[in-house]
Design an enzyme around this catalytic site. Structure first.
Site, mmCIF file in Angstrom:
data_model
loop_
_atom_site.group_PDB
_atom_site.id
_atom_site.type_symbol
_atom_site.label_atom_id
_atom_site.label_comp_id
_atom_site.label_asym_id
_atom_site.label_seq_id
_atom_site.Cartn_x
_atom_site.Cartn_y
_atom_site.Cartn_z
ATOM 1 N N ILE A 21 0.843 -1.192 0.000
ATOM 2 C CA ILE A 21 0.000 0.000 0.000
ATOM 3 C C ILE A 21 0.878 1.242 0.000
ATOM 4 C CG2 ILE A 21 -1.894 1.189 1.154
ATOM 5 C CD1 ILE A 21 -2.517 -1.675 0.139
ATOM 6 N N THR A 58 2.278 -2.402 4.340
ATOM 7 C CA THR A 58 2.526 -0.986 4.109
ATOM 8 C C THR A 58 3.777 -0.813 3.258
ATOM 9 O OG1 THR A 58 4.052 -0.552 5.950
ATOM 10 C CG2 THR A 58 1.702 -0.579 6.468
ATOM 11 N N ASP A 59 3.911 0.342 2.660
ATOM 12 C CA ASP A 59 5.202 0.756 2.125
ATOM 13 C C ASP A 59 6.065 1.177 3.319
ATOM 14 O OD1 ASP A 59 7.233 1.424 0.382
ATOM 15 O OD2 ASP A 59 5.968 2.618 -0.939
ATOM 16 N N ALA A 60 7.307 1.548 3.060
ATOM 17 C CA ALA A 60 8.250 1.870 4.140
ATOM 18 C C ALA A 60 7.655 2.907 5.092
ATOM 19 C CB ALA A 60 9.566 2.360 3.555
#
Length: 755
Positions: free
Chosen positions: A412, A459-461
């Site tokens: 995401i 999640t993304d970073a």
């Protein structure tokens, strides 16, 4: 049901909300080929429709608790095809006069059904017959009246069909998005499901919380890994790239020490490169979309899978399924397959099929879709501003296709989607629009509900400012899981983030049901890879497996792809070919974006360019900026003196042609990237196009013509590799044909870039 423009999506969604069930636009189920035909104004044939109608019927039949689906269903035969698998379907025909329908279509933009096809649809339409469960409602009335008549008609039709009234929202089961371990993409058998459940039952609370995290390994030492695994019990890892042997040993040690097998992720967006220092650079995503041969993407995936699996990785943060609509966006300008959903779907499926030949799961990214905003969520929250219907026809279409193709997980993006959020949360204020990672309406209602994704969401970073600007860290860490993410990518501070997640569970932000659903998806992904069946010493291949990394065979694939994808964007002055026999003396300029976070020499590629030009027989004269000359010890110079020295009237007497090689890289450090010249009015800016034939070559970004519109010959080579540079020089000399293709983004919406 009804013809285009009758309001199927609008009314259908309102009906679904009143009934408390899911809404699905049948158009989103069309295969790419059907969408392309309709967009071109070509009516579909029955051969085109039958597979689509079967899919519509299957969706209706499989829906638990009810489903409202928008579908034209114009002919009795089409409706019969739907009823063949969904016999209890009730049809709501939204009827309108030709005049009403025509006026609505004229006011609608962005849809792939042109208004010109209305006549064809009206001629095809066959009214509901007496033996069909359904009703007809006139759309000329106000929307609230149409909705009221539709609901009353549905209740009457259901009463007639089954002898009891239709239930409204209070009588309809709520939307349930708990994981189905037997269904795609996990497809687990009983023994694997038992492992998931028994493993979950055996965990302490701290071990459960730890499984939610994916660590970024910043240290290769055993002591570091011991601390991460013993203190935080992480479910996955991504590591800092290094030499392949060191990476493999690092992963081997980590797996040997973990109670539950680890998901070990890599970032193989370009093949094996990026996963280890000696991996093979095959192509960028854009490069893989810049030739008619779709197998380029498959071969990129194959090399990525083979090389990362040799390291011991089992999870690829790829493919990228963003659509590069905005040429100013440089975070995905080379990382998207193209600027249409059709090319993205086609090439992403090829990549997925290629990498899936190895024991690897994929995480496609970045939902709900990058490429609209020019900004980069590494440094600021960005937004996908498409409306609900247009998003469904573009990004939504891509996600539906890839979910149906079997992708196992979705990353995401820290990307807000105001119109999508408001579709599910009407009246949502601007200040309440959150990035998708924190938006349950996007993760649950849309991704789980409407798109039907049963896999793992991560999640993304989490260090990206697109996320961290939204709320305090102690709140956002658990809020991502509560919203619908299953895994949290990277600690900022491990002790703090772990405690924030634990506190979020204890305070009820993360419910028991949400925690266990996330954990079952994490364990299911591991089981789908067969990690639970292997001994710890079998999870990572032997050292001998590293021989495939950077192998001659893989480099040959890279060379072949480079030859196919080097692209001539323009040559309006007919400068090409340029050969040593006619243009011996070359003034060579190098342009970079400066050193980025990798700290690599940004102009190192120029040595390769110069060597290849000299091997070809050219005499190369390399330009150096004032800063470069001062660094070499020269004194008494400044940018004005360099301009005076370089831009002299005898330029054409000294040089036969000028080559400009630009390798402007980097994202995550600025919102968007453009050429930054060495000084004001810099001497390397192509003022010399009026003096000698000038060739501009980009080794990375596709949008440079906005900054150098004066060049008449522009080439996109896609990469600063030896293979790409060598292929480019061969084509400049006319020894090889240009084969690459490009999209309109290269012209940057400016007339002068085409000249």
């Amino acid at each position: 049901m009804g013809v285009s423009g009758c309001g199927k999506t609008t009314i259908g969604d309102l009906v679904a909300r009143e009934l408390g069930v899911q809404f699905l636009d049948g158009d989103s189920l069309h295969p790419v080929e059907n969408v392309a035909k309709m967009a071109a104004g070509t009516p579909l044939t029955d051969e085109d429709r039958w597979p689509w109608l079967a899919t519509v019927g299957n969706e209706l039949a499989a829906a638990k608790g009810g489903l409202v689906l928008a579908c034209s269903a114009l002919r009795r035969g089409y409706r019969d095809a739907i009823r063949a698998t969904a016999p209890d379907t009730v049809f709501l025909h939204l009827h309108g006069s030709k005049e009403v329908l025509g006026s609505r279509l004229e006011g609608r933009s962005g849809h792939f059904m042109p208004a010109a096809l209305l006549e064809s649809q009206l001629a095809t339409l066959e009214a509901l017959e007496a033996d069909e469960a359904g009703i007809v409602v006139d759309i000329a009335a106000p929307v609230d009246q149409v909705l009221a008549e539709a609901l009353a008609g549905i209740a009457a039709a259901v009463t007639a069909a089954v002898g009891s009234p239709a239930h409204g929202a209070t009588g309809t089961p709520g939307r349930q998005f708990d994981v189905d371990l037997q269904a795609a993409p996990f497809n687990l058998e009983d023994a694997a499901i038992t492992w998931v459940n028994t493993t979950l039952e055996s965990m302490t609370l701290e071990e459960k919380i730890g499984q939610l995290f994916i660590n970024h390994n910043n240290d290769y030492s055993p002591e570091y890994l011991d601390g991460v695994l013993e203190n935080f019990h992480v479910g996955g890892m991504r590591y800092r790239p290094g030499p392949s042997a060191a990476v493999q040993e690092h992963i081997r040690y980590a797996q040997s020490k973990s109670k539950v097998p680890l998901l070990v992720a890599s970032n193989p967006e370009m093949g094996g490169a990026g996963s280890c220092d000696d991996g093979t650079f095959v192509a960028t995503h854009l490069q893989a979309g810049s030739h008619p041969d779709k197998s380029i993407a498959r071969r990129m995936g194959q090399v990525a899978g083979v090389e990362t699996a040799a390291l011991g990785c089992n999870w690829a943060f790829a493919p990228i399924v963003d659509i590069h609509y905005n040429w100013r966006n440089t975070v995905i300008s080379t990382r998207a397959f193209g600027n249409t959903p059709e090319i993205v779907v086609e090439r992403a499926k090829e990549y997925f099929d290629g990498i899936s030949e190895s024991p690897t799961a994929c995480a496609m990214k970045h939902f709900p879709g990058d490429g609209m905003d020019e900004r980069d969520q590494h440094v600021v929250t960005s937004y996908n501003t498409l409306g609900y219907e247009e998003w469904n026809r573009t990004y939504g279409h891509v996600y539906r296709e890839m979910i149906g193709h079997g992708v196992q997980s979705i990353m995401i993006g820290h990307i807000g989607a105001p119109e999508l959020s408001r579709h599910f949360r009407p009246g949502l204020a601007d200040a309440d629009i959150l990035p998708a990672t924190l938006s349950p309406e996007l993760l649950q209602d849309l991704l789980r509900g409407e798109l039907g994704f049963n896999g793992l969401i991560l999640t993304d970073a989490s260090q990206m400012i697109g996320l961290t600007q939204a709320m305090k860290r102690k709140d956002l860490v658990p809020a991502t899981i509560a919203a619908g993410c299953d895994m949290f990518l990277f600690f900022r501070n491990a002790d703090e983030d772990f405690q924030y997640m634990l506190d979020g569970y204890k305070s009820g932000v993360i419910t028991e049901q949400r925690l266990h659903d996330a954990l079952r998806r994490i364990l299911a992904l591991k089981a789908s890879l067969g990690l639970h069946l292997k001994d710890r010493n079998e999870l990572v291949p032997p050292v001998e497996a590293l021989a495939v990394i950077g192998s001659d065979a893989h480099r040959a694939i890279a060379a072949e792809i480079a030859d196919k994808t080097v692209t001539l964007v323009k040559d309006t002055a007919n400068n090409l070919p340029i050969r040593p026999e006619t243009h011996k003396r070359i003034r060579l300029y190098g342009i970079s974006g400066g050193s980025d976070f990798t700290r690599a020499d940004p102009l190192a590629y120029l040595d390769t360019v110069r060597d290849e030009l000299e091997k070809a027989g050219f005499e190369v004269h390399l330009f150096k900026t004032a800063a470069q000359r001062e660094a070499a010890g020269e004194t008494g110079i400044n940018f004005m003196s360099i301009i005076s020295e370089e831009a002299t009237g005898d330029y054409a007497d000294k040089y036969d042609a000028a080559f400009v090689f630009a390798n402007v890289k980097g994202f995550a450090q600025e919102a968007a990237i453009r050429i930054k010249w060495s000084t004001p009015m810099a001497a390397e800016i192509p003022w010399y196009v009026t003096e000698v034939p000038t060739v501009f070559v980009s080794l990375n970004q596709p949008n440079h013509l906005i900054d150098v519109p004066m060049v008449k010959t522009a080439i996109h080579a896609h990469a600063g590799t030896v293979e790409a540079i060598r292929a480019t020089i061969e084509k400049i000399m006319g020894n090889s044909e240009f084969q690459g293709t490009f999209n309109e983004n290269v012209y940057c919406d400016s007339f002068d870039t085409r000249l």
